[in-house]
Structure formats: structure tokens, C-alpha cells
Write a protein that holds these residues in place. Structure first.
Motif, PDB file in Angstrom:
ATOM      1  N   ASP A 191       9.946  41.998 -17.123  1.00  0.00           N
ATOM      2  CA  ASP A 191      10.243  43.039 -18.627  1.00  0.00           C
ATOM      3  C   ASP A 191       9.070  42.725 -19.913  1.00  0.00           C
ATOM      4  O   ASP A 191       8.564  42.194 -19.179  1.00  0.00           O
ATOM      5  CB  ASP A 191      11.569  43.462 -19.283  1.00  0.00           C
ATOM      6  CG  ASP A 191      11.940  44.760 -19.197  1.00  0.00           C
ATOM      7  OD1 ASP A 191      10.869  45.249 -19.669  1.00  0.00           O
ATOM      8  OD2 ASP A 191      12.869  45.172 -19.375  1.00  0.00           O
ATOM      9  N   GLU A 192       9.395  43.888 -20.061  1.00  0.00           N
ATOM     10  CA  GLU A 192       8.474  43.455 -22.377  1.00  0.00           C
ATOM     11  C   GLU A 192       9.418  43.165 -23.243  1.00  0.00           C
ATOM     12  O   GLU A 192      10.576  43.612 -22.799  1.00  0.00           O
ATOM     13  CB  GLU A 192       7.704  44.828 -21.980  1.00  0.00           C
ATOM     14  CG  GLU A 192       8.641  45.819 -22.856  1.00  0.00           C
ATOM     15  CD  GLU A 192       7.607  46.770 -22.995  1.00  0.00           C
ATOM     16  OE1 GLU A 192       6.425  47.435 -23.295  1.00  0.00           O
ATOM     17  OE2 GLU A 192       8.053  48.528 -22.771  1.00  0.00           O
ATOM     18  N   ASP A 193       8.669  42.735 -24.083  1.00  0.00           N
ATOM     19  CA  ASP A 193       9.876  42.398 -25.434  1.00  0.00           C
ATOM     20  C   ASP A 193       9.860  43.675 -26.006  1.00  0.00           C
ATOM     21  O   ASP A 193       9.083  44.719 -25.751  1.00  0.00           O
ATOM     22  CB  ASP A 193       9.951  40.680 -25.801  1.00  0.00           C
ATOM     23  CG  ASP A 193       7.983  41.196 -26.508  1.00  0.00           C
ATOM     24  OD1 ASP A 193       7.500  42.319 -26.514  1.00  0.00           O
ATOM     25  OD2 ASP A 193       7.319  40.303 -26.564  1.00  0.00           O
ATOM     26  N   GLY A 194      10.011  43.278 -27.507  1.00  0.00           N
ATOM     27  CA  GLY A 194      10.529  44.392 -28.055  1.00  0.00           C
ATOM     28  C   GLY A 194       9.153  44.825 -28.957  1.00  0.00           C
ATOM     29  O   GLY A 194       8.716  45.713 -29.765  1.00  0.00           O
ATOM     30  N   LYS A 233      14.185  43.455 -22.638  1.00  0.00           N
ATOM     31  CA  LYS A 233      13.874  43.715 -23.970  1.00  0.00           C
ATOM     32  C   LYS A 233      14.593  43.582 -25.272  1.00  0.00           C
ATOM     33  O   LYS A 233      15.807  44.473 -24.564  1.00  0.00           O
ATOM     34  CB  LYS A 233      12.415  44.689 -24.103  1.00  0.00           C
ATOM     35  CG  LYS A 233      13.166  46.442 -24.127  1.00  0.00           C
ATOM     36  CD  LYS A 233      11.678  47.040 -24.498  1.00  0.00           C
ATOM     37  CE  LYS A 233      12.058  48.409 -24.290  1.00  0.00           C
ATOM     38  NZ  LYS A 233      11.236  49.552 -24.605  1.00  0.00           N
ATOM     39  N   LEU A 239      13.378  39.442 -25.809  1.00  0.00           N
ATOM     40  CA  LEU A 239      14.629  39.359 -24.948  1.00  0.00           C
ATOM     41  C   LEU A 239      15.167  38.718 -24.200  1.00  0.00           C
ATOM     42  O   LEU A 239      16.234  38.081 -24.855  1.00  0.00           O
ATOM     43  CB  LEU A 239      13.339  38.389 -23.833  1.00  0.00           C
ATOM     44  CG  LEU A 239      12.336  38.335 -23.998  1.00  0.00           C
ATOM     45  CD1 LEU A 239      11.417  38.163 -23.198  1.00  0.00           C
ATOM     46  CD2 LEU A 239      12.153  39.681 -22.538  1.00  0.00           C
TER      47      LEU A 239
END
Length: 249
Positions: A191-194, A233, A239
Motif C-alpha cells: 500500500d502507500e502512506d499518506g 495508508k 501507516l
């Protein structure tokens, strides 16, 4: 409460009783109350007690049209279509409470678990299974396979780039670059972070695209030195991480 016509619900709006709704029409309802969960309880003179739940569970099984009752993943698009993936490579598409499409991605040996589905508009979706990474379009009639003989563990769609973590590698797919940034290691989540940075989990730690997934953050934080089950995220570059040993971090 009415002895011959059930229970009648009326809304009070500016001291006027409006929009009557009848429950248990024809039943001899003698008392009604609502509990803290929002369930209505109807006491009847001759049939015992009825309970009317606000959000009753509806079970969709084989008799509804599902190929397998073992549903492994769910997704929904902006049009409200629900995508349910099973353990034999089938994606069921529901609109409201109606099954509108049954899409068979295939299963070599009769078992092929849907790991993740990512809808793209109406009539199209990406999917990852135990056997392949693919894309359906043209109202689910056209299939494109981008990667086969891999066990997909997680997908991340960023713009027109599809990142995928699998049992043998981490890579991404774009319309012009086929299988870029390949890291030949077993991955378990992605996934990706903010802030839009891609993160990927392995069986023994967490890695970031900032350094091309080289540094294991489990070395700095022992709680992450574990199998990463899920990544989600959060705002501000943060995370959420799930591990089997340390729980939710």
C-alpha cells in the motif's frame, strides 16, 4: 398498536403525524418497544414475540448463483456495484441485491483464490489471484493477463500504474512499461502512506520505495520484524500495519 392491523409507525413533523408505515399487517399487536440496538419488538396476542432488526443480515449462497460459497475478497465501485471474489477464480458482480455478472478468471487445478479486486469505473476491474494478475474491461467481456504463474498477495493502483506484491516478486505494470522495478523476493502486502510513498511487506519486515525496497524497517522497529499481513495508508505520511505477532501498529 392495533389489535387487527399490526403496529403503525408515524413520524412527528411539526406536531403532525405523517407517513404512516404498517408493520406485521393483520397481526394482533398489543405492545411495541425499541431497544438500544434499534430493534423493534412486537408482542402479539396469539403468536408470541416478533423482532424486527434495523440491519438484518442477508446470506448470499450457492442458491443465489455463486459458484462457490467461499468468498475471499470484496470491493465496490463508485456506481455501487459490489465485487465478490471466491476461491475458484470467480468474480461475482452485484447491483443492489441482484447478481448481474459472473466472471470466471479461470483455475488451473480447480482452486484459484481471488486475493484482491480493484474496480476501475463501471464494467472494468483489476484482479489478483493465486495464479495471475489481470484486467477485465468492456463490460467484463475482455480479459488481459499481465502476469501469470505468480501468487498475488496485494495490489495498489496509483494513477495508471498497478503495483503488485506476490509470492515471488514485487513489481509494477503500466500501459507502456511491462513489469518494471522488479524485486525478486517474496512479498506479502502493499500500500502507500499518506504522502504517496509505496510500502511493501515481506515475511520478516517492512520496506519502502524511497530506497528501492532495500532497508528493512524491522531492524529499527522490532515490532515490524515479522510477517506483514496488511498495510493501510494514514494521513501525514503514516501507516497502519498488521502483523500476526505484534498486532495492529
Amino acid at each position: 398498536c392495533a389489535a387487527e392491523s399490526g403496529g403503525v409507525w408515524l413520524e412527528v413533523d411539526r406536531y403532525h403525524l405523517t407517513n404512516p408505515v404498517v408493520y406485521l399487517a393483520g397481526k394482533k399487536v398489543v405492545k411495541v418497544f425499541e431497544d438500544t440496538a434499534g430493534t423493534f419488538w412486537f408482542c402479539t396476542a396469539d403468536e408470541g414475540v416478533y423482532a424486527l432488526h434495523q440491519n438484518p443480515a442477508v446470506l448470499y449462497r450457492r442458491d443465489f448463483g455463486f459458484v462457490s460459497p467461499n468468498i475471499r475478497t470484496l470491493a465496490r465501485n463508485e456506481a455501487g456495484q459490489l465485487f465478490a471474489g471466491d476461491d475458484v477464480g470467480t468474480v461475482h458482480v452485484l447491483s443492489g441485491n441482484k447478481l448481474t455478472h459472473t466472471v470466471a478468471t479461470g483455475a488451473v487445478d480447480g482452486y484459484n483464490q481471488l486475493r484482491q479486486i480493484i474496480p476501475v469505473g463501471k464494467g472494468a476491474f483489476w484482479f489478483g489471484t493465486d495464479e495471475e494478475l489481470g484486467y477485465y474491461s468492456h463490460n467484463f467481456s475482455k480479459k488481459t493477463t499481465y502476469e501469470s504463474n505468480v501468487s498475488i498477495k496485494g495490489l495498489l493502483l496509483k494513477g495508471d500504474t498497478m503495483w503488485y506484491a506476490s509470492a515471488t516478486l514485487l513489481a509494477y505494470q503500466t500501459p507502456t512499461i511491462s513489469r518494471g522495478n522488479r524485486v525478486q523476493v517474496r512479498f506479502t502486502a502493499i500500500d502507500e502512506d499518506g504522502e504517496g510513498v509505496v510500502w511493501a511487506g515481506q515475511v520478516d519486515g517492512l520496506f519502502s520505495r524511497r530506497d528501492n525496497f532495500q532497508y528493512n524497517w524491522g531492524l529499527k522497529f522490532p515490532e515490524l520484524k515479522s510477517r506483514i499481513i496488511k498495510i493501510r495508508k494514514a494521513a501525514g505520511g503514516n501507516l497502519w500495519v498488521v502483523t500476526p505477532n505484534s498486532g495492529l501498529l
